[in-house]
Write a protein that holds these residues in place. Structure first.
Motif, PDB file in Angstrom:
ATOM      1  N   THR A 241       0.851  -1.202   0.000  1.00 55.65           N
ATOM      2  CA  THR A 241       0.000   0.000   0.000  1.00 55.65           C
ATOM      3  C   THR A 241       0.880   1.244   0.000  1.00 55.65           C
ATOM      4  N   VAL A 242       0.344   2.340  -0.546  1.00 52.61           N
ATOM      5  CA  VAL A 242       1.146   3.564  -0.583  1.00 52.61           C
ATOM      6  C   VAL A 242       1.437   4.119   0.797  1.00 52.61           C
ATOM      7  N   GLY A 243       0.492   3.945   1.723  1.00 59.82           N
ATOM      8  CA  GLY A 243       0.666   4.552   3.038  1.00 59.82           C
ATOM      9  C   GLY A 243       1.764   3.900   3.861  1.00 59.82           C
ATOM     10  N   THR A 244       1.696   2.583   3.972  1.00 58.39           N
ATOM     11  CA  THR A 244       2.631   1.906   4.878  1.00 58.39           C
ATOM     12  C   THR A 244       3.391   0.759   4.216  1.00 58.39           C
ATOM     13  N   GLY A 245       3.099   0.462   2.944  1.00 60.70           N
ATOM     14  CA  GLY A 245       3.788  -0.639   2.272  1.00 60.70           C
ATOM     15  C   GLY A 245       3.266  -2.010   2.666  1.00 60.70           C
ATOM     16  N   ALA A 246       2.063  -2.060   3.249  1.00 61.33           N
ATOM     17  CA  ALA A 246       1.502  -3.343   3.683  1.00 61.33           C
ATOM     18  C   ALA A 246       1.154  -4.218   2.479  1.00 61.33           C
ATOM     19  N   VAL A 247       1.349  -5.529   2.662  1.00 60.32           N
ATOM     20  CA  VAL A 247       1.020  -6.506   1.619  1.00 60.32           C
ATOM     21  C   VAL A 247      -0.126  -7.366   2.139  1.00 60.32           C
ATOM     22  N   ASP A 248      -1.218  -7.411   1.386  1.00 57.17           N
ATOM     23  CA  ASP A 248      -2.372  -8.192   1.841  1.00 57.17           C
ATOM     24  C   ASP A 248      -2.062  -9.684   1.835  1.00 57.17           C
ATOM     25  N   ILE A 402       8.627   1.077   2.722  1.00 55.47           N
ATOM     26  CA  ILE A 402       8.028   2.334   3.164  1.00 55.47           C
ATOM     27  C   ILE A 402       8.058   2.376   4.693  1.00 55.47           C
ATOM     28  N   VAL A 403       8.463   3.537   5.223  1.00 54.29           N
ATOM     29  CA  VAL A 403       8.534   3.703   6.671  1.00 54.29           C
ATOM     30  C   VAL A 403       7.573   4.825   7.069  1.00 54.29           C
TER      31      VAL A 403
END
Ligand SMILES: *Cc1c(COP(=O)(O)O)cnc(C)c1O
Length: 482
Positions: A241-248, A402-403
């Motif tokens: 995700t752009v916000g936090t780099g989370a991967v579903d 992403i941090v």
């Protein structure tokens, strides 16, 4: 080229090579970004239409003095903003050759068309996505790739409900329902709106504490919509995700999509290439089960803008959505796969594949994987530095590169912290030493640093945090202390 002799061009091209090389050489030593000088900005904005032409070398003079001194900043290793990478030098070189050839990559029997088939296959191989012959196309970016994939998903769903959308449109059908999360990129909503689905029918599914799609909530929402007589058809999951780099969590999502016959689209614009780093590849398990994957070579690979890519599992779904060539009239000379213009919106299409080819061919798979792994390692290091700093707070685990963090001096009031963090990015940017941007996460203003450049060093990370602390202290003081 009527007024330009071959010699004029050669002379100017050599000068251009010097200009561009000097520019790239000097970048790391310059301020990352600076606001434009008002007079220089005005000169560009109000440039009069020239009645008479300039010689080629005169153009280079203008480019070198009026344009190149005011870059966005993303070529610099201390640029951490949005998701904009430094250009891969191989891609920069290829751009010149591609424009000299200047084909339309719509189709036909010329090198660019065949090269696009090859690089789309390379991209699929890099991220481990299945690649039936013809199963993808280069686009301007993921926004466009998303429109293509979602259009195919919509048409398949409507067909299964007995409707030919291309001919009859959607009017009178029960609503088709799509599912995403609050972390999903805005291009998905844009595509949903543009495709006539209605953003009201794009459900926002809850996320877990890591910002990943909550599969139980998804299953409940699908069941509720079915019970209400609506037609669930699409789930959009994120590979970064752009916000936090989370991967579903793709496996359980893919299981649900298989059971419910939903099209699974993965937005991998920023993060799909993260799968190349063995240390984080595990979280991508199941990405290869998607029906479509959109991703951006112009992000983590550093291919000069623009270049996105749509990969699809079922080639005929994409072709059936966009081809206006009846099957009995297809150009056999174009081969069984036909023209790229049958797989998307663009008719005249740029020669994007050469810069992709050059970028990948120059580094090779192993070089690219090493660059990606370096970025994720830098991001984890930055996360550690943030956690070790009493004035900073890490807001999400570092999953890719992403941090997400904020400035939070001890004892500061939450409203003040929010107000300061909202102003922080621009304050940091104006100082010129590093560039970072902000975002909202669960109502909290934060900074997000995106690591895409393998030339970034640990010293650059320390400088980033020193700048954030200094700008944060300055903003705090301006507010009259804590
Ligand atoms: C950048 C981005 C997009 C949009 O892609 P463009 O290439 O800018 O059109 C979509 N999703 C994510 C996660 C992105 O990072």
């Amino acid at each position: 080229m009527s007024d330009t002799s071959a010699d004029d061009f050669r002379t100017a091209a050599r000068a251009a090579a010097e200009l561009v090389s000097d520019y790239l050489d000097a970048l790391p030593g310059r301020p990352v970004w600076q606001p434009m000088d008002p007079a220089a900005r005005q000169a560009l904005l109000t440039a009069p239409l020239p009645a008479e032409g300039l010689p080629l070398t005169g153009l280079l003079e203008v480019i070198g003095t009026q344009v190149m001194p005011a870059p966005m900043g993303n070529g610099n290793p201390r640029f951490f903003g949005w998701v904009n990478s430094a250009p891969a030098p191989a891609g920069v070189l290829a751009t010149l050759a591609a424009s000299a050839m200047n084909p339309s990559s719509a189709g036909g029997d010329h090198a660019d068309v065949h090269l696009e088939r090859a690089v789309v296959r390379w991209i699929a191989e890099l991220v481990g996505f299945p690649h039936p012959a013809g199963g993808g196309i280069l686009t301007s970016g993921t926004s466009m790739a998303t429109i293509l994939c979602l259009a195919a998903a919509r048409n398949r769903a409507a067909r299964r409900a007995g409707r030919d959308v291309r001919q009859d449109g959607l009017a009178g059908m029960p609503p088709l329902i799509a599912y995403a999360t609050g972390e999903t990129h805005s291009c998905v909503r844009k595509a949903v709106e543009l495709l006539g689905l209605g953003s009201r029918h794009l459900r926002t599914v809850a996320t877990d504490s890591d910002g990943r799609l909550d599969v139980t909530a998804l299953a409940t929402a699908v069941a509720e919509d079915r019970a209400a007589g609506l037609l669930p058809f699409l789930v959009v999951a994120s590979a970064g995700t752009v916000g936090t780099g989370a991967v579903d969590a793709f496996e359980p999502i893919a299981d649900l999509c298989a059971a419910e016959q939903l099209w699974l689209h993965v937005d991998g614009a920023y993060g799909a290439f993260g799968v190349l780093d063995a240390s984080i590849a595990g979280q991508y398990a199941g990405m290869d089960r998607a029906d479509s994957l959109a991703l951006d070579p112009h992000k983590w690979l550093g291919v000069p803008v623009d270049c996105g890519c749509a990969l699809v599992r079922d080639t005929e779904e994409l072709r059936g959505t966009f081809s206006l060539v009846p099957s009995y009239l297809r150009d056999e000379a174009a081969g069984a796969l036909g023209w790229f213009s049958e797989y998307g919106m663009e008719q005249t299409r740029p020669f994007r594949s050469l810069k992709v080819w050059a970028t990948i061919a120059h580094r090779g798979r192993d070089g690219i994987a090493a660059d990606i792994a370096r970025c994720t390692a830098l991001a984890r290091r930055l996360g550690e530095l943030v956690e070790a700093d009493p004035e900073l707070e890490l807001l999400a685990p570092v999953r890719t590169s992403i941090v997400a963090f904020r400035y939070k001096p001890a004892g500061a009031d939450e409203n003040v912290v929010n107000a300061i963090n909202k102003e922080l990015p621009v304050e940091v940017q104006l100082r010129g030493r590093v560039f970072v941007t902000g975002a909202l996460l669960d109502g909290r203003e934060m900074l997000r640093a995106c690591l895409l450049n393998a030339a970034t060093t640990e010293a650059d990370l320390e400088l980033l945090l020193a700048e954030v602390r200094a700008a944060g202290a300055e903003l705090t003081e301006r507010r009259g202390g804590r």
